[in-house]
Motif scaffolding. Structure first.
Motif, PDB file in Angstrom:
ATOM      1  N   HIS A   1      50.356  -6.632   4.451  1.00 54.86           N
ATOM      2  CA  HIS A   1      51.460  -6.941   3.552  1.00 54.86           C
ATOM      3  C   HIS A   1      50.896  -7.636   2.317  1.00 54.86           C
ATOM      4  O   HIS A   1      50.368  -8.742   2.403  1.00 54.86           O
ATOM      5  CB  HIS A   1      52.481  -7.843   4.243  1.00 54.86           C
ATOM      6  N   LEU A   2      50.999  -6.984   1.156  1.00 51.78           N
ATOM      7  CA  LEU A   2      50.462  -7.517  -0.088  1.00 51.78           C
ATOM      8  C   LEU A   2      51.552  -8.293  -0.821  1.00 51.78           C
ATOM      9  O   LEU A   2      52.649  -7.777  -1.056  1.00 51.78           O
ATOM     10  CB  LEU A   2      49.945  -6.382  -0.978  1.00 51.78           C
ATOM     11  N   VAL A   3      51.259  -9.535  -1.192  1.00 55.20           N
ATOM     12  CA  VAL A   3      52.211 -10.394  -1.883  1.00 55.20           C
ATOM     13  C   VAL A   3      51.469 -11.167  -2.961  1.00 55.20           C
ATOM     14  O   VAL A   3      50.236 -11.169  -3.030  1.00 55.20           O
ATOM     15  CB  VAL A   3      52.903 -11.377  -0.905  1.00 55.20           C
ATOM     16  N   ASP A   4      52.243 -11.836  -3.834  1.00 55.19           N
ATOM     17  CA  ASP A   4      51.629 -12.702  -4.823  1.00 55.19           C
ATOM     18  C   ASP A   4      51.571 -14.134  -4.301  1.00 55.19           C
ATOM     19  O   ASP A   4      51.944 -14.421  -3.164  1.00 55.19           O
ATOM     20  CB  ASP A   4      52.375 -12.617  -6.166  1.00 55.19           C
TER      21      ASP A   4
ATOM     22  N   ASP B   1      57.516  -8.059  -4.093  1.00 58.01           N
ATOM     23  CA  ASP B   1      57.543  -8.863  -5.311  1.00 58.01           C
ATOM     24  C   ASP B   1      58.999  -9.155  -5.639  1.00 58.01           C
ATOM     25  O   ASP B   1      59.915  -8.498  -5.126  1.00 58.01           O
ATOM     26  CB  ASP B   1      56.861  -8.142  -6.472  1.00 58.01           C
TER      27      ASP B   1
ATOM     28  N   THR C   1      60.646  -4.731  -1.401  1.00 60.30           N
ATOM     29  CA  THR C   1      59.497  -4.362  -0.579  1.00 60.30           C
ATOM     30  C   THR C   1      59.384  -2.848  -0.557  1.00 60.30           C
ATOM     31  O   THR C   1      60.378  -2.154  -0.320  1.00 60.30           O
ATOM     32  CB  THR C   1      59.658  -4.897   0.850  1.00 60.30           C
TER      33      THR C   1
ATOM     34  N   ARG D   1      50.769   0.044   4.874  1.00 57.32           N
ATOM     35  CA  ARG D   1      50.584  -1.018   3.878  1.00 57.32           C
ATOM     36  C   ARG D   1      51.833  -1.093   3.020  1.00 57.32           C
ATOM     37  O   ARG D   1      52.331  -0.074   2.546  1.00 57.32           O
ATOM     38  CB  ARG D   1      49.356  -0.743   3.005  1.00 57.32           C
ATOM     39  N   GLN D   2      52.332  -2.302   2.801  1.00 60.15           N
ATOM     40  CA  GLN D   2      53.504  -2.525   1.970  1.00 60.15           C
ATOM     41  C   GLN D   2      53.260  -3.720   1.063  1.00 60.15           C
ATOM     42  O   GLN D   2      52.354  -4.530   1.298  1.00 60.15           O
ATOM     43  CB  GLN D   2      54.755  -2.758   2.833  1.00 60.15           C
ATOM     44  N   ARG D   3      54.078  -3.814   0.030  1.00 60.36           N
ATOM     45  CA  ARG D   3      53.958  -4.924  -0.915  1.00 60.36           C
ATOM     46  C   ARG D   3      55.354  -5.423  -1.269  1.00 60.36           C
ATOM     47  O   ARG D   3      56.326  -4.676  -1.221  1.00 60.36           O
ATOM     48  CB  ARG D   3      53.222  -4.484  -2.178  1.00 60.36           C
TER      49      ARG D   3
ATOM     50  N   GLY E   1      47.299 -12.227  -0.027  1.00 61.12           N
ATOM     51  CA  GLY E   1      47.757 -12.737  -1.309  1.00 61.12           C
ATOM     52  C   GLY E   1      46.903 -13.901  -1.749  1.00 61.12           C
ATOM     53  O   GLY E   1      46.187 -14.517  -0.940  1.00 61.12           O
TER      54      GLY E   1
ATOM     55  N   CYS F   1      52.964   1.184  -0.047  1.00 61.63           N
ATOM     56  CA  CYS F   1      51.894   1.403  -1.033  1.00 61.63           C
ATOM     57  C   CYS F   1      50.622   1.814  -0.320  1.00 61.63           C
ATOM     58  O   CYS F   1      49.566   1.203  -0.484  1.00 61.63           O
ATOM     59  CB  CYS F   1      51.674   0.148  -1.881  1.00 61.63           C
TER      60      CYS F   1
END
Length: 474
Positions: free
Chosen positions: A339-342, A146, A295, A142-144, A364, A298
């Motif tokens: 993949h976590l994004v806003d 911003d 990136t 898992r990655q994010r 997201g 997480c």
């Protein structure tokens, strides 16, 4: 200055014993040494330095100092002092206790070498490769991502200051490349206008006249300067002239106005010394510079979060940077499964592309609907319809399915779905939908993206004619 590789740089016994005695639980610097020992070696930096010359400091040590400097938020002076005085830093760098360290200006020279070409990306790839071998990184985790703003190292300039400073910079460059051009061009008035860096008051006198005069001077300089003598400062002046001046039908040069059209903020040059910097606005934040997209991992466990990619771009939309991030992560074999994004990184196309091309789930918030049905609350929005791509049909909020499914080439990549108005008008909606009103003027043709992913579908209801031939809204 050349590199003299140190064979087998190990922590001296006295340094290790003293560091363990004074810090039984360890510190951040000691953790870096214990877990990332061998992250870099001097042989990795041999191409950065000439082959001959006096021996320089170990570049592997300097790279480790830069990492500790970032982790502990230290300035160059503080980092150099920590190397000289702190036992845990000497442990992390495998130095003797009586080693005097180095001057803080060495870090500036090392970063200058790091910024040349794509050395920073190469060093990051090397570090990630060795961290993956050490078990600190894994693929399909898992990655994010911003983004944050980076200010350009340039002063905020008005349009008059921008043109004046651009002319001054081009004159200084011409004096080095083609001084003979200035002998017949520059006079006393030019020396007064461009002899020093531009510093104007908040309300300068005669701004339009001075701007027109600066444009005329720049035009004369560009006309007389041969192409072989033009450098980056002259090219910056040419681009600034195109953005801020135009030639009318009579051949006269004059400043652009709002009626003439001016470049958007994403294209407008803000400094003659940094042509890639742009002015940007995000909410209440205004700045001139860049965006950096970071990136990092997480995962849910207690592992350390590690940066896997960094990209510096112009202040454009975040969604434009996401395909490049995925491409670089794929090249490093570090693509995540989630993949976590806003909200700035999400769209229907990116959701589908991420799943199809990289087999990852982009997570997201989806942007709120901006349709007039949502604003006026007088019609169904896209969220009210159920789309079944396998059966090629759409179900309206009253449970009625669409009559046909058309994919005309002229409307690609959209699909036209039509409903029968008469059967739908006989069944009232539930009391919770539109106050119990009937569905006769609401269930109409729909325009849908041709994608198998129903998340984030952009649905807009198309107005058709009712059974009696009267035009109806949706």
């Amino acid at each position: 200055m050349s590199v003299r590789p140190r064979p087998g740089a190990e922590v001296p016994a006295l340094t290790a014993r003293t560091a363990r005695a004074s810090n039984p639980r360890g510190t951040t610097a000691m953790w870096v040494r214990d877990h990332l020992d061998g992250l870099w070696c001097d042989e990795d930096f041999t191409s950065w330095y000439p082959r001959d010359g006096r021996p320089g400091l170990s570049p592997a040590q300097l790279a480790t100092v830069c990492v500790l400097q970032f982790l502990l938020n230290l300035s160059d002076r503080q980092a150099a002092e920590a190397v000289r005085c702190r036992i845990d830093f000497k442990y992390a760098l495998a130095m003797e206790l009586d080693d005097p360290g180095f001057h803080h200006s060495v870090l500036t020279d090392f970063r200058d070498r790091l910024c040349e070409g794509d050395r920073a990306d190469q060093l990051l790839d090397l570090a990630l490769e060795r961290m993956r071998d050490a078990g600190l990184l894994k693929e399909r985790g898992r990655q994010r991502t911003d983004s944050t703003q980076i200010l350009a190292a340039a002063r905020e300039l008005t349009r008059l200051e921008l043109v004046l400073e651009a002319v001054r910079g081009a004159l200084e460059e011409t004096a080095r490349r083609a001084p003979e051009v200035l002998d017949e061009l520059v006079d006393t008035d030019w020396a007064k206008r461009y002899g020093r860096p531009v510093r104007l008051a908040s309300q300068p006198s005669h701004p339009v006249t001075r701007l027109t005069q600066a444009g005329a001077d720049a035009r004369r300089l560009l006309d007389r300067l041969p192409p072989a003598a033009r450098g980056p400062r002259t090219e910056a002046l040419r681009q600034i002239m195109v953005q801020n001046f135009l030639i009318d039908t009579r051949g006269n040069l004059r400043p652009r106005t709002d009626k003439d059209g001016q470049p958007r903020g994403a294209l407008r040059i803000v400094s003659p010394y940094d042509l890639q910097a742009r002015r940007a606005i995000r909410g209440d934040t205004r700045w001139s510079g860049y965006l950096v997209h970071v990136t990092e991992t997480c995962d849910a466990d207690d592992s350390v979060n590690l940066i896997t990619d960094m990209a510096t771009t112009a202040p454009t939309r975040d969604s434009q940077a996401l395909p490049g991030i995925h491409t670089r992560l794929r090249a490093r074999r570090l693509l995540p499964a989630e993949h976590l994004v806003d909200g700035g990184y999400t769209s229907a196309a990116l959701l589908d592309r991420s799943a199809r091309d990289h087999q990852l789930q982009l997570v997201g918030p989806v942007k709120a609907s901006g349709s007039w049905q949502e604003k006026q609350q007088t019609g169904y929005t896209r969220e009210a319809f159920h789309i079944d791509f396998d059966r090629r049909q759409v179900t309206c909020p009253n449970g009625k399915t669409s009559g046909n499914w058309l994919e005309p080439p002229s409307m690609a990549p959209y699909t036209v779905v039509r409903f029968h108005a008469l059967p739908c008008s006989r069944k009232p909606t539930s009391p919770s939908l539109h106050g119990g009103r009937r569905c006769d003027d609401r269930c109409r043709g729909c325009r849908l993206p041709t994608s198998g992913n129903t998340q984030g579908i952009r649905l807009s209801v198309r107005p058709l004619r009712s059974a009696v031939g009267n035009p109806t809204g949706t």
